[in-house]
Design a protein around this motif. Structure first.
Motif, PDB file in Angstrom:
ATOM      1  N   ASP A  57       0.845  -1.188   0.000  1.00 47.17           N
ATOM      2  CA  ASP A  57       0.000   0.000   0.000  1.00 47.17           C
ATOM      3  C   ASP A  57       0.882   1.240   0.000  1.00 47.17           C
ATOM      4  O   ASP A  57       1.144   1.835   1.043  1.00 47.17           O
ATOM      5  CB  ASP A  57      -0.912   0.012   1.232  1.00 47.17           C
ATOM      6  N   THR A  58       1.359   1.612  -1.164  1.00 48.67           N
ATOM      7  CA  THR A  58       2.216   2.782  -1.253  1.00 48.67           C
ATOM      8  C   THR A  58       1.387   4.040  -1.029  1.00 48.67           C
ATOM      9  O   THR A  58       0.168   4.035  -1.164  1.00 48.67           O
ATOM     10  CB  THR A  58       2.902   2.867  -2.633  1.00 48.67           C
ATOM     11  N   ILE A  59       2.075   5.098  -0.703  1.00 47.11           N
ATOM     12  CA  ILE A  59       1.432   6.394  -0.512  1.00 47.11           C
ATOM     13  C   ILE A  59       0.889   6.848  -1.857  1.00 47.11           C
ATOM     14  O   ILE A  59       1.582   6.797  -2.868  1.00 47.11           O
ATOM     15  CB  ILE A  59       2.460   7.419  -0.003  1.00 47.11           C
ATOM     16  N   LYS A  60      -0.345   7.281  -1.863  1.00 48.56           N
ATOM     17  CA  LYS A  60      -0.927   7.846  -3.081  1.00 48.56           C
ATOM     18  C   LYS A  60      -0.532   9.317  -3.129  1.00 48.56           C
ATOM     19  O   LYS A  60      -0.873  10.086  -2.245  1.00 48.56           O
ATOM     20  CB  LYS A  60      -2.458   7.707  -3.089  1.00 48.56           C
ATOM     21  N   ILE A  61       0.216   9.659  -4.144  1.00 48.02           N
ATOM     22  CA  ILE A  61       0.676  11.044  -4.283  1.00 48.02           C
ATOM     23  C   ILE A  61       0.332  11.533  -5.678  1.00 48.02           C
ATOM     24  O   ILE A  61       0.574  10.834  -6.660  1.00 48.02           O
ATOM     25  CB  ILE A  61       2.189  11.173  -3.990  1.00 48.02           C
ATOM     26  N   ASP A  62      -0.240  12.713  -5.750  1.00 51.80           N
ATOM     27  CA  ASP A  62      -0.583  13.230  -7.068  1.00 51.80           C
ATOM     28  C   ASP A  62       0.655  13.848  -7.719  1.00 51.80           C
ATOM     29  O   ASP A  62       1.616  14.226  -7.048  1.00 51.80           O
ATOM     30  CB  ASP A  62      -1.751  14.227  -6.990  1.00 51.80           C
ATOM     31  N   THR A  63       0.608  13.920  -9.003  1.00 54.02           N
ATOM     32  CA  THR A  63       1.756  14.369  -9.790  1.00 54.02           C
ATOM     33  C   THR A  63       2.176  15.787  -9.440  1.00 54.02           C
ATOM     34  O   THR A  63       3.368  16.066  -9.296  1.00 54.02           O
ATOM     35  CB  THR A  63       1.434  14.264 -11.294  1.00 54.02           C
ATOM     36  N   GLU A  64       1.214  16.656  -9.272  1.00 43.50           N
ATOM     37  CA  GLU A  64       1.532  18.065  -8.978  1.00 43.50           C
ATOM     38  C   GLU A  64       2.298  18.202  -7.668  1.00 43.50           C
ATOM     39  O   GLU A  64       3.269  18.966  -7.575  1.00 43.50           O
ATOM     40  CB  GLU A  64       0.236  18.881  -8.932  1.00 43.50           C
ATOM     41  N   THR A  65       1.891  17.453  -6.659  1.00 42.28           N
ATOM     42  CA  THR A  65       2.588  17.496  -5.369  1.00 42.28           C
ATOM     43  C   THR A  65       4.015  16.994  -5.520  1.00 42.28           C
ATOM     44  O   THR A  65       4.954  17.603  -5.008  1.00 42.28           O
ATOM     45  CB  THR A  65       1.828  16.657  -4.319  1.00 42.28           C
ATOM     46  N   LEU A  66       4.171  15.887  -6.225  1.00 39.06           N
ATOM     47  CA  LEU A  66       5.517  15.346  -6.430  1.00 39.06           C
ATOM     48  C   LEU A  66       6.392  16.348  -7.167  1.00 39.06           C
ATOM     49  O   LEU A  66       7.542  16.574  -6.788  1.00 39.06           O
ATOM     50  CB  LEU A  66       5.459  14.025  -7.203  1.00 39.06           C
ATOM     51  N   LEU A  67       5.860  16.963  -8.209  1.00 37.40           N
ATOM     52  CA  LEU A  67       6.643  17.948  -8.962  1.00 37.40           C
ATOM     53  C   LEU A  67       7.073  19.113  -8.063  1.00 37.40           C
ATOM     54  O   LEU A  67       8.218  19.571  -8.143  1.00 37.40           O
ATOM     55  CB  LEU A  67       5.841  18.461 -10.163  1.00 37.40           C
ATOM     56  N   ASN A  68       6.183  19.566  -7.213  1.00 32.80           N
ATOM     57  CA  ASN A  68       6.526  20.657  -6.290  1.00 32.80           C
ATOM     58  C   ASN A  68       7.638  20.248  -5.338  1.00 32.80           C
ATOM     59  O   ASN A  68       8.566  21.023  -5.080  1.00 32.80           O
ATOM     60  CB  ASN A  68       5.294  21.110  -5.508  1.00 32.80           C
ATOM     61  N   VAL A  69       7.554  19.029  -4.802  1.00 30.67           N
ATOM     62  CA  VAL A  69       8.577  18.546  -3.871  1.00 30.67           C
ATOM     63  C   VAL A  69       9.922  18.415  -4.580  1.00 30.67           C
ATOM     64  O   VAL A  69      10.963  18.833  -4.051  1.00 30.67           O
ATOM     65  CB  VAL A  69       8.148  17.204  -3.235  1.00 30.67           C
ATOM     66  N   LEU A  70       9.911  17.845  -5.775  1.00 28.17           N
ATOM     67  CA  LEU A  70      11.167  17.684  -6.524  1.00 28.17           C
ATOM     68  C   LEU A  70      11.809  19.037  -6.808  1.00 28.17           C
ATOM     69  O   LEU A  70      13.019  19.204  -6.653  1.00 28.17           O
ATOM     70  CB  LEU A  70      10.914  16.930  -7.832  1.00 28.17           C
ATOM     71  N   GLN A  71      11.003  19.993  -7.224  1.00 32.87           N
ATOM     72  CA  GLN A  71      11.541  21.317  -7.522  1.00 32.87           C
ATOM     73  C   GLN A  71      12.035  22.016  -6.267  1.00 32.87           C
ATOM     74  O   GLN A  71      13.033  22.741  -6.310  1.00 32.87           O
ATOM     75  CB  GLN A  71      10.495  22.152  -8.256  1.00 32.87           C
ATOM     76  N   LEU A  72      11.375  21.792  -5.159  1.00 28.00           N
ATOM     77  CA  LEU A  72      11.811  22.362  -3.885  1.00 28.00           C
ATOM     78  C   LEU A  72      13.238  21.925  -3.554  1.00 28.00           C
ATOM     79  O   LEU A  72      14.023  22.691  -2.997  1.00 28.00           O
ATOM     80  CB  LEU A  72      10.848  21.939  -2.769  1.00 28.00           C
ATOM     81  N   PHE A  73      13.585  20.691  -3.924  1.00 23.52           N
ATOM     82  CA  PHE A  73      14.919  20.159  -3.656  1.00 23.52           C
ATOM     83  C   PHE A  73      15.884  20.372  -4.824  1.00 23.52           C
ATOM     84  O   PHE A  73      16.980  19.832  -4.833  1.00 23.52           O
ATOM     85  CB  PHE A  73      14.841  18.667  -3.297  1.00 23.52           C
ATOM     86  N   GLY A  74      15.458  21.145  -5.812  1.00 26.49           N
ATOM     87  CA  GLY A  74      16.346  21.457  -6.924  1.00 26.49           C
ATOM     88  C   GLY A  74      16.502  20.324  -7.922  1.00 26.49           C
ATOM     89  O   GLY A  74      17.458  20.307  -8.693  1.00 26.49           O
ATOM     90  N   ASN A  75      15.561  19.394  -7.921  1.00 25.55           N
ATOM     91  CA  ASN A  75      15.615  18.269  -8.858  1.00 25.55           C
ATOM     92  C   ASN A  75      14.786  18.576 -10.106  1.00 25.55           C
ATOM     93  O   ASN A  75      13.868  17.839 -10.463  1.00 25.55           O
ATOM     94  CB  ASN A  75      15.100  16.986  -8.191  1.00 25.55           C
TER      95      ASN A  75
END
Length: 92
Positions: A57-75
């Motif tokens: 049961d992986t965490i359900k994460i929407d694409t927009e949230t993931l993109l924001n997190v990645l960009q926050l870390f400079g990825n």
């Protein structure tokens, strides 16, 4: 200073787990996507560990949230690859 470094590392681990979960949610290979974004880097050991530790049961994460997190870390490169894959998924 050690506390700041420790907090950053914990946050980075969360980002990696979110990325691995998003990939699992969409039946995508997280290592392959990571390699597309960063072809010059060796295997990311933290990512490999996160993939191994994924639960059914992986965490359900929407694409927009993931993109924001990645960009926050400079990825930005990885965010670009994720964005491209998300676009492909929408077309199917």
């Amino acid at each position: 200073m050690d506390k700041v470094i420790s907090q950053y590392q914990e946050d980075e681990n969360v980002m990696i787990q979110l990325f691995a979960s998003w990939c699992a949610n969409h039946q995508l290979d997280a290592s392959t996507l990571y390699a597309q974004a960063y072809p010059q880097q060796e295997k990311n050991l933290l990512l490999e560990k996160a993939i191994e530790e994924l639960e059914q049961d992986t965490i359900k994460i929407d694409t927009e949230t993931l993109l924001n997190v990645l960009q926050l870390f400079g990825n930005e490169d990885l965010a670009f690859v994720v964005s491209e894959e998300a676009s492909k998924l929408k077309k199917h």
